[in-house]
Design a protein around this motif. Structure first.
Motif, PDB file in Angstrom:
ATOM      1  N   ALA A  34       0.835  -1.207   0.000  1.00  0.00           N
ATOM      2  CA  ALA A  34       0.000   0.000   0.000  1.00  0.00           C
ATOM      3  C   ALA A  34       0.871   1.258   0.000  1.00  0.00           C
ATOM      4  CB  ALA A  34      -0.929  -0.002   1.215  1.00  0.00           C
TER       5      ALA A  34
ATOM      6  N   ILE B 258       2.310   1.837  -3.478  1.00  0.00           N
ATOM      7  CA  ILE B 258       1.307   2.387  -4.401  1.00  0.00           C
ATOM      8  C   ILE B 258       1.062   3.871  -4.114  1.00  0.00           C
ATOM      9  CG2 ILE B 258      -1.101   2.262  -5.159  1.00  0.00           C
ATOM     10  CD1 ILE B 258      -0.966  -0.780  -4.497  1.00  0.00           C
ATOM     11  N   ILE B 259       0.949   4.214  -2.811  1.00  0.00           N
ATOM     12  CA  ILE B 259       0.702   5.614  -2.419  1.00  0.00           C
ATOM     13  C   ILE B 259       1.837   6.517  -2.905  1.00  0.00           C
ATOM     14  CG2 ILE B 259       0.601   7.201  -0.444  1.00  0.00           C
ATOM     15  CD1 ILE B 259      -0.910   4.883   1.051  1.00  0.00           C
TER      16      ILE B 259
ATOM     17  N   SER C  64      -8.165  -4.023   4.423  1.00  0.00           N
ATOM     18  CA  SER C  64      -8.457  -4.322   3.018  1.00  0.00           C
ATOM     19  C   SER C  64      -9.695  -3.559   2.531  1.00  0.00           C
ATOM     20  CB  SER C  64      -8.618  -5.827   2.807  1.00  0.00           C
ATOM     21  OG  SER C  64      -9.457  -6.395   3.774  1.00  0.00           O
TER      22      SER C  64
ATOM     23  N   LEU D  71      -8.666  -0.057   1.807  1.00  0.00           N
ATOM     24  CA  LEU D  71      -7.941   0.004   0.530  1.00  0.00           C
ATOM     25  C   LEU D  71      -8.907   0.038  -0.650  1.00  0.00           C
ATOM     26  CD1 LEU D  71      -5.024  -2.511   1.230  1.00  0.00           C
ATOM     27  CD2 LEU D  71      -4.773  -0.086   0.718  1.00  0.00           C
TER      28      LEU D  71
ATOM     29  N   SER E 143     -10.463   3.644  -0.662  1.00  0.00           N
ATOM     30  CA  SER E 143      -9.492   4.682  -1.032  1.00  0.00           C
ATOM     31  C   SER E 143      -9.050   4.529  -2.482  1.00  0.00           C
ATOM     32  CB  SER E 143      -8.282   4.657  -0.084  1.00  0.00           C
ATOM     33  OG  SER E 143      -7.644   3.407  -0.105  1.00  0.00           O
ATOM     34  N   GLY E 144      -8.914   3.278  -2.950  1.00  0.00           N
ATOM     35  CA  GLY E 144      -8.574   3.041  -4.359  1.00  0.00           C
ATOM     36  C   GLY E 144      -9.620   3.610  -5.295  1.00  0.00           C
TER      37      GLY E 144
ATOM     38  N   GLU F 186      -6.152   2.015   7.472  1.00  0.00           N
ATOM     39  CA  GLU F 186      -5.047   1.095   7.155  1.00  0.00           C
ATOM     40  C   GLU F 186      -3.958   1.161   8.231  1.00  0.00           C
ATOM     41  OE1 GLU F 186      -3.809   2.460   3.261  1.00  0.00           O
ATOM     42  OE2 GLU F 186      -5.916   2.706   2.736  1.00  0.00           O
TER      43      GLU F 186
ATOM     44  N   ALA G 148      -2.655   3.573 -10.058  1.00  0.00           N
ATOM     45  CA  ALA G 148      -2.418   3.404  -8.616  1.00  0.00           C
ATOM     46  C   ALA G 148      -3.729   3.094  -7.887  1.00  0.00           C
ATOM     47  CB  ALA G 148      -1.773   4.662  -8.039  1.00  0.00           C
TER      48      ALA G 148
ATOM     49  N   THR H  23      -4.667  -0.334  -5.919  1.00  0.00           N
ATOM     50  CA  THR H  23      -5.113  -0.279  -4.516  1.00  0.00           C
ATOM     51  C   THR H  23      -6.398  -1.088  -4.331  1.00  0.00           C
ATOM     52  OG1 THR H  23      -4.151   1.935  -4.298  1.00  0.00           O
ATOM     53  CG2 THR H  23      -5.701   1.258  -2.594  1.00  0.00           C
ATOM     54  N   CYS H  24      -7.353  -0.894  -5.259  1.00  0.00           N
ATOM     55  CA  CYS H  24      -8.613  -1.657  -5.211  1.00  0.00           C
ATOM     56  C   CYS H  24      -8.340  -3.150  -5.345  1.00  0.00           C
ATOM     57  CB  CYS H  24      -9.556  -1.222  -6.330  1.00  0.00           C
ATOM     58  SG  CYS H  24     -10.352   0.369  -6.048  1.00  0.00           S
TER      59      CYS H  24
END
Length: 425
Positions: free
Chosen positions: A238, A241-242, A296, A299, A302-303, A338, A393, A397-398
């Motif tokens: 995570a 990716i961020i 999860s 994530l 937020s994704g 998270e 990204a 995330t998803c």
């Protein structure tokens, strides 16, 4: 009666530890703006120099922290934290007088090294200062301090620069570390008997106390503890990716229609969201029974928000500035979904006497992800464009959240099948 987020502050040892953390975290972020202002404005250096500062800030957490963590677990934590804070004051003095980039980078590295030793010691002390049933609230308060100072520190640093000059935040930072020392001096030594007993017990188990064996024990503990291993891998991916898009956020904001004047609103909204999320999670601790589920799920949400922002950057989705600010708030809010469960798993799934090694090993993996991601994000942005990087990204995330949730559901179903077969037998 349900305990609130501030319940751990009733315990004097945790109150001292948390008070010191507030000033320590503030000090960590006070010089964030100052370093960039000195490098870019005073010395007129380019983006490469700024990147060098950021990389050198993170390097000690990867290459020093894990190796020093064995001594963190062996030595008295309170005294070690006080020594680290004294050294940080000295190294901040070095930053204040640094005449050029190379000397500045040296003191940035030294300050980061001491911070990489201080934090595992602080993590270890949490378990000795509160009862286990108050651990979720204690971890949330700790994360709340980090999130709050990420907002207050740079803002205060910018204000101090405007009033007193570019190098003035270093003086305030040193004063903050000194106040943290004074607060730590009030931390009782009540934990030492228990700490020494744990260390003696571990020494008996490990035999001769070989350094490399102790170091590997911390790494092995992560790999042999399923819940902890899952959370460390999940948070590290995570973070990667961020930080793929984090450095590109200013360009995304431009595409969304934000100017220099109101760009700060977007960043502040993310920070405010993380603070509100931490407060909510500290008062509602039912998530501690299923922390990976929450990580999860956060994530996934937020994704989805990141994808929408990417589509907005491409002008496929058109929303007013206020809507993007609200979206940024929820992005920060989901971020706490998270970080807080991860902190709880790290504490609850690790024996007290191994906390330093396990914490440092986990942080090393996360920081490594954070260091390599910006360069990759920059290359992808040049190749594909900022908007596509953001959408990619968000999609990743998803996907990460969905894979973990599916894995959890399948595992639960497998366990149910086993139980049904045992019942039928």
């Amino acid at each position: 009666m349900k305990a609130g987020i501030f319940e751990p502050l009733k315990f004097r040892p945790f109150r001292s530890l948390f008070g010191a953390q507030l000033f320590s975290d503030l000090g960590n972020w006070l010089d964030f703006i100052a370093l960039q202002v000195i490098v870019a404005y005073h010395w007129g250096l380019d983006e490469t120099a700024i990147a060098a500062v950021i990389i050198v800030l993170g390097l000690p957490w990867v290459i020093i922290g894990p190796f020093a963590s064995v001594f963190v677990d062996r030595l008295p934590k309170k005294q070690m934290m006080i020594i680290c804070l004294f050294l940080r004051i000295m190294f901040v003095g070095g930053l204040f007088f640094a005449p050029n980039l190379y000397i500045l980078l040296l003191f940035v590295f030294l300050k980061g090294t001491v911070a990489a030793i201080y934090d595992p010691a602080r993590q270890s002390m949490i378990r000795f200062t509160v009862h286990d049933n108050h651990l979720p609230e204690a971890v949330t308060l700790s994360q709340l301090s980090v999130n709050t100072m990420k907002i207050i520190g740079p803002a205060l640093g910018g204000g101090v620069i405007a009033l007193f000059g570019a190098k003035s935040p270093f003086l305030f930072e040193a004063a903050g570390f000194f106040i943290a020392i004074l607060i730590l001096l009030t931390l009782p030594n009540m934990d030492e008997k228990e700490m020494n007993a744990d260390i003696k017990s571990e020494k008996k188990n490990r035999g001769n106390g070989n350094y490399w064996k102790e170091l590997l024990d911390g790494i092995k503990h992560i790999s042999y503890t399923p819940l902890l291993k899952s959370s460390v891998i999940l948070s590290s991916v995570a973070f990667f990716i961020i930080f793929l898009y984090d450095g590109l956020f200013v360009f995304i904001a431009q595409n969304l229609g934000f100017t220099e004047g109101n760009f700060g609103l977007l960043i502040s909204a993310v920070g405010l969201g993380s603070v509100v999320g931490s407060l909510l999670m500290g008062n509602w601790t039912h998530w501690k029974r299923k922390p990976i589920h929450l990580m999860s799920s956060a994530l996934l949400f937020s994704g989805s928000l990141i994808i929408v922002m990417g589509l907005g950057s491409m002008e496929i989705v058109n929303l007013p500035a206020l809507a993007w600010v609200i979206g940024a708030f929820f992005l920060g809010f989901m971020g706490s979904g998270e970080s807080v469960p991860y902190g709880f798993i790290l504490q609850s799934e690790t024996p007290k006497q191994m906390m330093g090694r396990v914490s440092a090993a986990a942080t090393s993996l996360q920081t490594f992800s954070m260091l390599i991601a910006p360069a990759m994000g920059s290359l992808l942005a040049k190749w594909l464009g900022v908007s596509f990087v953001l959408i990619g990204a968000g999609g990743a995330t998803c996907l990460l959240g969905a894979i973990v949730l599916i894995f959890i559901v399948r595992r639960i179903n497998d366990q149910k099948d086993i139980q049904e077969k045992q019942f039928q037998a």
